[in-house]
Design an enzyme around this catalytic site. Structure first.
Site, mmCIF file in Angstrom:
data_model
loop_
_atom_site.group_PDB
_atom_site.id
_atom_site.type_symbol
_atom_site.label_atom_id
_atom_site.label_comp_id
_atom_site.label_asym_id
_atom_site.label_seq_id
_atom_site.Cartn_x
_atom_site.Cartn_y
_atom_site.Cartn_z
ATOM 1 C CB CYS A 79 14.746 3.641 6.252
ATOM 2 S SG CYS A 79 15.298 2.020 5.777
ATOM 3 C CD GLU A 495 23.437 -27.725 11.303
ATOM 4 O OE1 GLU A 495 22.841 -28.805 11.208
ATOM 5 O OE2 GLU A 495 24.610 -27.559 10.898
HETATM 6 P P1 FAD Z 1 10.869 8.643 8.107
HETATM 7 O O1 FAD Z 1 11.439 7.562 7.300
HETATM 8 O O2 FAD Z 1 11.767 9.321 9.083
HETATM 9 O O3 FAD Z 1 10.285 9.733 7.079
HETATM 10 C C1 FAD Z 1 9.743 10.952 7.486
HETATM 11 C C2 FAD Z 1 9.941 11.969 6.378
HETATM 12 O O4 FAD Z 1 9.109 13.110 6.619
HETATM 13 C C3 FAD Z 1 11.371 12.500 6.324
HETATM 14 O O5 FAD Z 1 11.834 12.540 4.997
HETATM 15 C C4 FAD Z 1 11.242 13.911 6.884
HETATM 16 O O6 FAD Z 1 12.235 14.781 6.424
HETATM 17 C C5 FAD Z 1 9.857 14.295 6.371
HETATM 18 N N1 FAD Z 1 9.199 15.381 7.085
HETATM 19 C C6 FAD Z 1 9.285 15.705 8.406
HETATM 20 N N2 FAD Z 1 8.493 16.750 8.676
HETATM 21 C C7 FAD Z 1 7.890 17.104 7.508
HETATM 22 C C8 FAD Z 1 6.941 18.100 7.144
HETATM 23 N N3 FAD Z 1 6.455 18.960 8.040
HETATM 24 N N4 FAD Z 1 6.547 18.188 5.858
HETATM 25 C C9 FAD Z 1 7.033 17.330 4.928
HETATM 26 N N5 FAD Z 1 7.933 16.358 5.219
HETATM 27 C C10 FAD Z 1 8.332 16.256 6.492
HETATM 28 N N6 FAD Z 1 14.859 0.453 11.095
HETATM 29 C C11 FAD Z 1 14.937 -0.824 10.661
HETATM 30 O O7 FAD Z 1 13.898 -1.465 10.454
HETATM 31 N N7 FAD Z 1 16.144 -1.431 10.425
HETATM 32 C C12 FAD Z 1 17.316 -0.784 10.615
HETATM 33 O O8 FAD Z 1 18.380 -1.356 10.410
HETATM 34 C C13 FAD Z 1 17.261 0.562 11.073
HETATM 35 N N8 FAD Z 1 18.403 1.246 11.250
HETATM 36 C C14 FAD Z 1 18.339 2.546 11.660
HETATM 37 C C15 FAD Z 1 19.544 3.228 11.834
HETATM 38 C C16 FAD Z 1 19.516 4.534 12.253
HETATM 39 C C17 FAD Z 1 20.828 5.274 12.429
HETATM 40 C C18 FAD Z 1 18.271 5.186 12.491
HETATM 41 C C19 FAD Z 1 18.238 6.620 12.925
HETATM 42 C C20 FAD Z 1 17.079 4.518 12.308
HETATM 43 C C21 FAD Z 1 17.097 3.182 11.897
HETATM 44 N N9 FAD Z 1 15.933 2.452 11.716
HETATM 45 C C22 FAD Z 1 15.995 1.157 11.306
HETATM 46 C C23 FAD Z 1 14.603 3.059 11.963
HETATM 47 C C24 FAD Z 1 13.924 3.490 10.642
HETATM 48 O O9 FAD Z 1 14.796 4.266 9.878
HETATM 49 C C25 FAD Z 1 12.644 4.266 10.952
HETATM 50 O O10 FAD Z 1 11.853 3.508 11.835
HETATM 51 C C26 FAD Z 1 11.828 4.577 9.703
HETATM 52 O O11 FAD Z 1 12.574 5.299 8.765
HETATM 53 C C27 FAD Z 1 10.572 5.370 10.090
HETATM 54 O O12 FAD Z 1 9.816 5.675 8.955
HETATM 55 P P2 FAD Z 1 8.739 6.849 8.971
HETATM 56 O O13 FAD Z 1 7.959 6.708 7.724
HETATM 57 O O14 FAD Z 1 8.034 6.882 10.253
HETATM 58 O O15 FAD Z 1 9.598 8.189 8.936
#
Ligand code: FAD
Ligand code: NAP
Length: 515
Positions: A79, A495
């Site tokens: 995000c 509205e």
């Molecule tokens: P993430 O935020 O993806 O975090 C996972 C983290 O774990 C990452 O930093 C990753 O690198 C790390 N990781 C992975 N594997 C490992 C490992 N083995 N060891 C340690 N770290 C690891 N949602 C909205 O609500 N509004 C929006 O406007 C919106 N826009 C979006 C636009 C785009 C282009 C995209 C791709 C997504 C969007 N989303 C939006 C969706 C939102 O970003 C995700 O749903 C959200 O970030 C998911 O959160 P999470 O905690 O599941 O994972």
């Protein structure tokens, strides 16, 4: 083993309380942390910070594998770095282009031609994202959550191996483990040149130079939002749609979204799927695709090809087989129950890696927080995944909550639902004489009695801001009768929701006239 009971029940209750406390003390003492979170994104950080509030020892592992193009970023997950935040800021940058045009109608003298500087925008957005990375590190530090920039995978049920970029290994143990590793963009299979020449949403927000003529492949949130803001920034952008736009959303609304995009300059290739990408003269890319309607092979030349063909959960590198965490073998996502518990006791999962959950930041955050409260603060509250509102940040935004018309029809049948709708013109569109053909609202209700609201759909400026408040009402079981008793705020677009009175069934013209 059952022990024979001797002595009074009260005495045994005391004995068992003390044994349990001993066992808990032993468990806590034998692991380094009460909670270890894998993944420092929306869900993981929220859970870690909440757990720390209750005085628990918490650690977060976050590690970003660079994209195939080499793009990498800091703490905060999708995000913050390659999702909602840079996307919304670039959407905003694009909206300013429209606002500049509108401003002339309101008397602003703006010298022509107006030029957009991609590098300047990208630098500003990237600086803001970096400030958020830093902010997340500070917050963890302040809350005494230990942060490790390590890539985690299971050794056993309570032990995680962490790897640094240089391959240095360490082991961390914890009583409870949360998996919140999110997802990454997919590349299409069997398309030669896809990985070599294409980019994804992991790269587009970090480009230092404008992408030039761009093909965005896909027709869901990511594709339409990116194609939309690129068009708004004056870039020649084409979206390739294989089947339908915005699968899963109300299809009447999805069509209005793409109609507006078309009228604002985004090109569309309908019913097409790519077959090959090759580099041709001057570094340009020739894309070949199959037209699924005619069956013919067609091609076009672009400067950039961006894949927005879906996302894959980051579950493959976690060594989940070792500990027996069950996955949906088709989607690769982790199976969780209503308590976000996986098939292994003390291992939990939230966010984009979980099966059947919306892939949205606020749901990941809320699920993470509630999990921490259940684990460490005796809460029993579960995350409610129904009536979650969402917005598609296309040039004309679309926001909705609850059921689509199709879902309501399928669930209740045509005779049992009433759909109120209106085509409206936002006041700000009038002076500028902007076309408002796609500004549309639809409210899906049950037909009987007070007419409980099942779903609300809104296309127009600031759609997310409009829908957010109505979500509370719908969550609380609001009815159409109650809506009628609400007094609108004039003059606003919200509205128009309050004023809905034409039913689809009536066949009357739904265009709003007058105030
Ligand atoms: P993430 O935020 O993806 O975090 C996972 C983290 O774990 C990452 O930093 C990753 O690198 C790390 N990781 C992975 N594997 C490992 C490992 N083995 N060891 C340690 N770290 C690891 N949602 C909205 O609500 N509004 C929006 O406007 C919106 N826009 C979006 C636009 C785009 C282009 C995209 C791709 C997504 C969007 N989303 C939006 C969706 C939102 O970003 C995700 O749903 C959200 O970030 C998911 O959160 P999470 O905690 O599941 O994972
Ligand atoms: P998605 O919803 O899985 O959609 C993938 C799209 O790619 C579909 O349109 C699909 O078409 C198309 N596609 C797949 N393979 C293709 C191929 N070979 N050729 C042509 N088209 C192909 O994925 P997404 O857009 O990446 O979004 C992922 C999730 O992120 C969303 O579900 C959403 O929850 C979240 N997100 C949220 C926001 C927001 O809140 N504003 C913004 C962005 C993302 P078919 O329909 O034909 O399969």
């Amino acid at each position: 083993m059952a022990l024979p009971l001797r002595g009074s029940p009260a005495r045994w209750a005391r004995v068992w309380r003390s044994r349990l406390a001993g066992a808990r003390g032993l468990a806590a003492a034998s692991y380094q942390y009460d909670l270890l979170v894998l993944g420092g994104g929306s869900g993981g950080l929220a859970c870690a910070k909440e757990a720390a509030k209750f005085g628990k020892k918490v650690a977060v592992l976050d590690y970003v594998d660079p994209s195939p193009k080499g793009t990498k970023w800091g703490l905060g997950g999708t995000c913050v770095n390659v999702g909602c935040i840079p996307k919304k800021l670039m959407h905003q940058a694009a909206l300013f282009g429209g606002a500049i045009k509108d401003a002339r109608h309101y008397g602003w003298n703006i010298p022509q031609p107006v030029h957009h500087d991609w590098s300047k925008m990208a630098q500003a957005v990237q600086n803001y994202v970096k400030s958020l990375n830093w902010g997340h590190r500070l917050q963890l530090h302040d809350k005494k959550v230990k942060y490790f920039n390590l890539k985690g995978s299971f050794v056993d049920g309570h032990t995680v191996r962490g790897l640094t970029k240089s391959g240095k290994e360490s082991k961390i143990t914890a009583a409870n483990i949360l998996l919140a590793t999110g997802g990454r963009p997919q590349y299409p299979e069997n398309v030669p040149g896809a990985v070599e020449y294409g980019i994804t949403s992991d790269d587009v927000f970090w480009l230092k130079e404008p992408p030039g003529k761009t093909l965005v492949v896909g027709a869901s949130y990511v594709s339409l939002e990116c194609a939309g803001f690129l068009t708004g920034l004056g870039i020649d952008a084409t979206a390739m749609v294989r089947s339908i736009p915005l699968r899963g959303f109300d299809q009447q609304m999805a069509t209005l979204v793409t109609d507006y995009m078309k009228s604002h300059g985004t090109r569309f290739l309908w019913k097409c799927t790519p077959t090959k990408v090759e580099k041709v003269e001057k570094g340009r890319l020739r894309v070949t695709w199959k037209n699924l309607e005619s069956g013919k092979k067609e091609d076009g030349t672009f400067d950039t090809v961006m894949w927005a063909v879906g996302r894959a959960p980051e579950t493959t590198s976690l060594n989940l087989e070792k500990v027996g965490v069950k996955l949906n073998t088709q989607s690769g996502k982790i199976i969780v129950d209503s308590l976000e518990a996986t098939s292994v006791p003390h291992i939990y999962a939230v966010g984009d890696i979980t099966e059947g959950r919306p892939e949205l930041t606020p749901t990941a955050i809320a699920a993470g927080k509630l999990l921490a409260q259940r684990l460490f603060n005796k809460s029993t509250e579960k995350m409610e995944y129904d009536n979650v509102a969402t917005t598609v940040f296309t040039p004309l935004e679309y926001s909705c909550v609850g059921l689509s018309e199709e879902e309501a029809l399928e669930k209740y049948g045509k005779d049992h639902i009433e759909v109120y709708h209106a085509y409206y013109k936002p006041l700000e569109f009038t002076v500028t004489d902007r076309d408002a053909s796609q500004c549309y609202i639809k409210m899906v209700c049950l037909r009987a009695g007070e007419q409980p609201i099942l779903g609300l759909h809104f296309i127009g400026p600031n759609a997310g801001e409009v829908i957010q408040g109505f979500t509370l009402g719908i969550k609380c079981g609001a009815t159409y009768s109650q809506l009628l008793k609400t007094v609108g705020i004039h003059p606003t677009t919200a509205e128009e929701v309050i004023k809905l009175h034409i039913t689809k069934r009536s066949g009357l013209d739904a265009t709003v006239t007058g105030c």
